[in-house]
Scaffold this active site. Structure first.
Site: not given
Length: 278
Positions: A70, A128
């Site tokens: 994002d 992540y």
């Protein structure tokens, strides 16, 4: 969840005669980009790379990433591929990209692959990291790269919550209304908090999470919910109840994008093979 249940394509576009597939290993500082994926009127990582590749190959290059990040999210390791008829040596694309791209995007490797490789669908796991730092140790170099907090949370309590997320679950609670997935089931192979040290020897609280795939905003939602649950003093059972109820309204505020990093992409089928036998 067995890999056979992932419902991914088993074959990809065949290469035409003279066409080659090039895989890129990339990193980027996402601070000034509106995410990975190309968007009209916005500067994105995908668009910047395609711009350079189209210039040097004189072809309408389209690149495919291992996953989307994002706006504001960074990548320590992103993998992408593109197909080309160019006779440029595969290893030279790394040099070309690092010469012509902004310094906020770097290519560490460019190699040729066969048609059985797809940057997204061949991926076996994605990892992540989320970084949290005491505001008293934040430097000018941390801007848009860590979440600064006035009180460092209790890592023991955070790891209790993180252990709840390990395994195969329906993650509806931590999904976004914008997520279009037909199933909210995901495999979480790794979910834990630890302490690392930055370049200047300051402690950084890190959340590591690896999965076969993630829902839209899932990692940031889980992270924000764990941090808020710790602040409120919730028990592990309270956090488990949030997950089990599959209700998005129960999740707390989504953590800021600036401290999230796509840290590792693995194409090794054996790396988490043990998970299928649990």
């Amino acid at each position: 969840m067995a890999r056979s249940d992932w419902k991914r394509p088993e074959s990809f576009k065949a290469l035409a005669e003279g066409e080659r597939r090039i895989a890129l290993t990339l990193s980027y500082d996402g601070s000034n980009y509106h995410g990975w994926q190309r968007q009209d009127g916005c500067m994105t990582v995908q668009e910047e790379i395609e711009r350079v590749l189209r210039h040097v190959t004189k072809e309408e290059i389209v690149i495919y990433g291992s996953g989307r990040t994002d706006s504001g999210v960074h990548a320590l390791m992103q993998v992408a591929h593109f197909d080309t008829f160019s006779n440029i040596e595969a290893s030279k694309f790394r040099i070309i990209l690092n010469t012509m791209l902004p310094h906020s995007i770097r290519c560490s490797e460019s190699v040729e692959k066969d048609s059985g490789f797809h940057a997204r669908f061949s991926t076996q796991s994605r990892e992540y990291w989320y970084l949290v730092k005491d505001i008293g140790t934040v430097t000018a170099f941390d801007e848009n790269r860590v979440l600064a907090v006035s009180r460092m949370p209790d890592i023991r309590r955070l790891n209790e919550y993180a252990s709840v997320l390990f395994g195969t679950h329906d993650f509806t609670t931590f999904s976004s209304a914008r997520d279009k997935s037909t199933s909210k089931m995901r495999d979480i192979y790794l979910s834990s908090w630890d302490v690392i040290f930055d370049t200047f020897s300051s402690p950084v609280l890190r959340y590591r999470v690896a999965a076969n795939a993630f829902l839209y905003n899932q990692v940031r939602s889980m992270t924000g919910s764990m941090l808020e649950a710790e602040r409120l003093g919730l028990d592990k059972s309270d956090f488990a109840s949030m997950l089990e109820k599959k209700d998005r309204a129960l999740a707390y505020k989504t953590a800021a994008a600036c401290a999230l990093y796509l840290a590792n992409i693995s194409y090794d089928r054996q790396k988490y093979e043990w998970f299928e036998n649990l």
